[in-house]
Write a protein that holds these residues in place. Structure first.
Motif, PDB file in Angstrom:
ATOM      1  N   ALA A   2       7.808   8.080 -14.509  1.00 34.87           N
ATOM      2  CA  ALA A   2       8.140   6.719 -14.062  1.00 34.87           C
ATOM      3  C   ALA A   2       9.647   6.461 -14.102  1.00 34.87           C
ATOM      4  N   THR A   3      10.375   7.291 -14.843  1.00 33.56           N
ATOM      5  CA  THR A   3      11.834   7.099 -14.838  1.00 33.56           C
ATOM      6  C   THR A   3      12.426   7.518 -13.490  1.00 33.56           C
ATOM      7  N   GLU A   4      11.649   8.344 -12.751  1.00 30.27           N
ATOM      8  CA  GLU A   4      12.143   8.789 -11.435  1.00 30.27           C
ATOM      9  C   GLU A   4      11.383   8.139 -10.277  1.00 30.27           C
ATOM     10  N   SER A   5      10.327   7.418 -10.581  1.00 29.24           N
ATOM     11  CA  SER A   5       9.549   6.772  -9.516  1.00 29.24           C
ATOM     12  C   SER A   5       9.366   5.296  -9.856  1.00 29.24           C
ATOM     13  N   GLN A   6      10.105   4.486  -9.099  1.00 30.19           N
ATOM     14  CA  GLN A   6      10.006   3.049  -9.358  1.00 30.19           C
ATOM     15  C   GLN A   6       8.603   2.547  -9.059  1.00 30.19           C
ATOM     16  N   GLU A   7       7.970   3.140  -8.032  1.00 28.80           N
ATOM     17  CA  GLU A   7       6.616   2.718  -7.662  1.00 28.80           C
ATOM     18  C   GLU A   7       5.648   2.957  -8.821  1.00 28.80           C
ATOM     19  N   LEU A   8       5.809   4.131  -9.487  1.00 30.41           N
ATOM     20  CA  LEU A   8       4.926   4.429 -10.616  1.00 30.41           C
ATOM     21  C   LEU A   8       5.238   3.492 -11.787  1.00 30.41           C
ATOM     22  N   ALA A   9       6.518   3.240 -12.023  1.00 27.39           N
ATOM     23  CA  ALA A   9       6.891   2.347 -13.130  1.00 27.39           C
ATOM     24  C   ALA A   9       6.242   0.977 -12.934  1.00 27.39           C
ATOM     25  N   ILE A  10       6.283   0.472 -11.700  1.00 27.66           N
ATOM     26  CA  ILE A  10       5.707  -0.855 -11.421  1.00 27.66           C
ATOM     27  C   ILE A  10       4.189  -0.817 -11.590  1.00 27.66           C
ATOM     28  N   ALA A  11       3.573   0.289 -11.147  1.00 28.49           N
ATOM     29  CA  ALA A  11       2.108   0.408 -11.288  1.00 28.49           C
ATOM     30  C   ALA A  11       1.713   0.424 -12.755  1.00 28.49           C
ATOM     31  N   LEU A  12       2.479   1.169 -13.563  1.00 33.65           N
ATOM     32  CA  LEU A  12       2.134   1.244 -14.995  1.00 33.65           C
ATOM     33  C   LEU A  12       2.324  -0.103 -15.665  1.00 33.65           C
ATOM     34  N   GLU A  13       3.333  -0.824 -15.199  1.00 31.97           N
ATOM     35  CA  GLU A  13       3.562  -2.166 -15.751  1.00 31.97           C
ATOM     36  C   GLU A  13       2.381  -3.075 -15.412  1.00 31.97           C
ATOM     37  N   LYS A  14       1.861  -2.931 -14.203  1.00 27.78           N
ATOM     38  CA  LYS A  14       0.738  -3.794 -13.774  1.00 27.78           C
ATOM     39  C   LYS A  14      -0.579  -3.381 -14.428  1.00 27.78           C
ATOM     40  N   TRP A  15      -0.890  -2.075 -14.390  1.00 30.25           N
ATOM     41  CA  TRP A  15      -2.236  -1.642 -14.810  1.00 30.25           C
ATOM     42  C   TRP A  15      -2.262  -0.946 -16.170  1.00 30.25           C
ATOM     43  N   GLY A  16      -1.086  -0.554 -16.672  1.00 29.64           N
ATOM     44  CA  GLY A  16      -1.058   0.187 -17.929  1.00 29.64           C
ATOM     45  C   GLY A  16      -1.379   1.647 -17.725  1.00 29.64           C
ATOM     46  N   GLY A  17      -1.403   2.388 -18.862  1.00 25.07           N
ATOM     47  CA  GLY A  17      -1.703   3.825 -18.811  1.00 25.07           C
ATOM     48  C   GLY A  17      -3.188   4.034 -18.988  1.00 25.07           C
ATOM     49  N   ALA A  18      -3.560   5.294 -19.241  1.00 30.52           N
ATOM     50  CA  ALA A  18      -4.979   5.636 -19.389  1.00 30.52           C
ATOM     51  C   ALA A  18      -5.558   4.940 -20.616  1.00 30.52           C
ATOM     52  N   ARG A  19      -6.810   4.542 -20.489  1.00 30.15           N
ATOM     53  CA  ARG A  19      -7.476   3.960 -21.649  1.00 30.15           C
ATOM     54  C   ARG A  19      -7.961   5.056 -22.563  1.00 30.15           C
ATOM     55  N   ALA A  59       0.811  -1.224   0.000  1.00 31.15           N
ATOM     56  CA  ALA A  59       0.000   0.000   0.000  1.00 31.15           C
ATOM     57  C   ALA A  59       0.844   1.275   0.000  1.00 31.15           C
ATOM     58  N   THR A  60       1.980   1.255   0.705  1.00 25.60           N
ATOM     59  CA  THR A  60       2.815   2.463   0.714  1.00 25.60           C
ATOM     60  C   THR A  60       3.320   2.754  -0.696  1.00 25.60           C
ATOM     61  N   ALA A  61       3.778   1.719  -1.358  1.00 21.76           N
ATOM     62  CA  ALA A  61       4.262   1.892  -2.741  1.00 21.76           C
ATOM     63  C   ALA A  61       3.103   2.299  -3.646  1.00 21.76           C
ATOM     64  N   GLY A  62       1.922   1.713  -3.410  1.00 20.74           N
ATOM     65  CA  GLY A  62       0.754   2.050  -4.231  1.00 20.74           C
ATOM     66  C   GLY A  62       0.411   3.534  -4.111  1.00 20.74           C
ATOM     67  N   ALA A  63       0.450   4.047  -2.876  1.00 24.87           N
ATOM     68  CA  ALA A  63       0.139   5.460  -2.675  1.00 24.87           C
ATOM     69  C   ALA A  63       1.227   6.333  -3.313  1.00 24.87           C
ATOM     70  N   LYS A  64       2.483   5.906  -3.163  1.00 28.17           N
ATOM     71  CA  LYS A  64       3.582   6.701  -3.753  1.00 28.17           C
ATOM     72  C   LYS A  64       3.451   6.778  -5.277  1.00 28.17           C
ATOM     73  N   ALA A  65       2.993   5.673  -5.879  1.00 28.26           N
ATOM     74  CA  ALA A  65       2.797   5.675  -7.341  1.00 28.26           C
ATOM     75  C   ALA A  65       1.764   6.730  -7.735  1.00 28.26           C
TER      76      ALA A  65
END
Ligand SMILES: CSCCC(=O)C(=O)COP(=O)(O)O
Length: 404
Positions: free
Chosen positions: A387-404, A363-369
């Motif tokens: 995402a190049t500066e936030s690993q949490e965001l990079a991982i979130a984008l990998e899991k859920w993708g970007g905007a539809r 959850a902490t990483a999720g909120a940081k993303a």
């Protein structure tokens, strides 16, 4: 000065829309008209509804016209509360064939009786010291049946990620393992500890439940215990319960309206109450500081035009009534933040349960993303850049993708 009137718009169908509007104007007020003696007509005239307009939209196969009709009602017909208003304009009418309540315009004289939000967008921003970005909220997943210590751990994890608010799940009633007042005190303590670490305050929204006649007392006990905010299932309790909480000077915390049960009112094109009115105007007038509603993108989606209109009803000027925070919810993940920002702008709360707790890093990483995604859109950057500066965001984008 002539009495101000309440304007009510319905979507319906009839052989003759004008006649239907006239029938409603009379039927929902004095009951019958043309057959009355003239003296009686004069006596009842101040209470009579009036057909204002009929706007055809389509001719149906059965020869009827589908369209919008507007009827005006004298304010004197109602007491200054939402139960009397809804019963008077749509009570038995809601069961009388294809008719949907679309909009209500309340005159100043009637609106004055309603508290509106005590804090609204500006008051909540002030409390959080967050003025130039959408706020971020996370939802406990799950609450029910968990040991208190697990909830404390969940709260701490969400708060450390940098969210502005943490809310209970709306189905959290049986709280014997983590009683309401004890939760408020414990989470307040944790919020102070995490704020010392992150530099960011975090507010906890506790689910206010119980017998309706005990709600205000319970809310006051919550405030005395240090509550920051109250979550409230408005439609299950009724708009008047929200009105009484918002009007109570001792309940001086923001109230967050959950849309539970709204699906029983709005989805039909022919029946029920339109979402911009149900979750927009009525919630705001009754006093909700924040209003959750299904976003247009998630698993429980609302039609986009309706969702945008709903948000406008919460935020457009309304005779001095404070603005309520729109909280488009359900299925929100960090990849949707640019779309949320494009559609709902600065004054919204990005709200996620699964999109925070489902992060592979917790959850902490999720909120940081989410924090990184919000910072990126405010700075006009793409999520990929951020995402190049936030690993949490990079991982979130990998899991859920970007905007539809
Ligand atoms: C349907 S709007 C209310 C959203 C809500 O209460 C909720 O729990 C959303 O959870 P999610 O995991 O979809 O973010």
């Amino acid at each position: 000065m002539s009495e101000q009137r309440i304007l009510v718009t319905y979507l319906t169908q009839a052989k003759d829309l004008n006649k239907k509007a006239q029938a409603i104007a009379v039927g929902m007020t004095v009951g019958s008209w043309t057959d009355l003696p003239l003296a009686k007509q004069a006596e009842l005239a101040p209470y009579l509804g009036e057909a204002v307009s009929a706007t055809p939209l389509a001719t149906l196969e059965n020869g009827e016209t589908r369209g919008l009709i507007t009827v005006s009602y004298p304010t004197r017909n109602f007491t200054a509360d939402i139960p009397s208003l809804l019963t008077g304009i749509f009570g038995k009418l809601s069961m009388d064939g294809k008719i949907k309540l679309i909009d209500i315009v309340l005159p100043d004289s009637f609106l004055q009786a309603f508290p509106g939000p005590k804090f609204g967008i500006d008051g909540l921003r002030e409390r959080l010291g967050a003025h130039n970005r959408p706020l971020l909220m996370s939802i406990f997943k799950s609450c029910l049946g968990l040991p208190f210590d697990d909830l404390k751990t969940q709260f701490r994890a969400q708060a450390l990620g940098g969210v502005d608010l943490v809310k209970d799940d709306e189905i959290f009633f049986a709280d014997d393992r983590a009683p309401f007042i004890e939760r408020i005190k414990a989470f307040k303590q944790i919020a102070q500890e995490t704020a010392a670490e992150t530099g960011k305050p975090v507010l906890y929204a506790a689910n206010l439940t119980g017998p309706v006649h005990e709600l205000n007392e319970k809310a006051k006990r919550a405030v005395d215990a240090g509550a920051d905010c109250l979550l409230f299932n408005v439609l299950a309790f009724g708009f008047d319960a929200l009105h009484r909480l918002a009007a109570d000077p001792d309940v001086h915390v923001p109230i967050m309206a959950h849309p539970a049960l709204a699906g029983a009112y709005y989805p039909s094109p022919d029946y029920g109450i339109a979402t911009p009115l149900l979750l927009g105007t009525l919630m705001r007038v009754a006093g909700a500081d924040l209003v959750l509603f299904p976003s247009p993108y998630g698993n429980v989606a609302l039609d986009k035009t309706e969702a945008l209109q709903l948000a406008k009803h919460l935020t457009d000027p309304l005779n001095g009534v404070r603005r309520s925070f729109p909280v488009p919810s359900a299925g929100i993940h960090p990849g949707l933040v640019p779309q949320l920002y494009q559609d709902f702008g600065l004054d919204q709360i990005v709200n996620a349960g699964g999109g925070i707790h489902g992060h592979p890093g917790g959850a902490t990483a999720g909120a940081k993303a989410f924090v990184a995604a919000i910072d990126a859109v405010i700075a006009g950057r793409t999520l990929e850049e951020a995402a190049t500066e936030s690993q949490e965001l990079a991982i979130a984008l990998e899991k859920w993708g970007g905007a539809r």
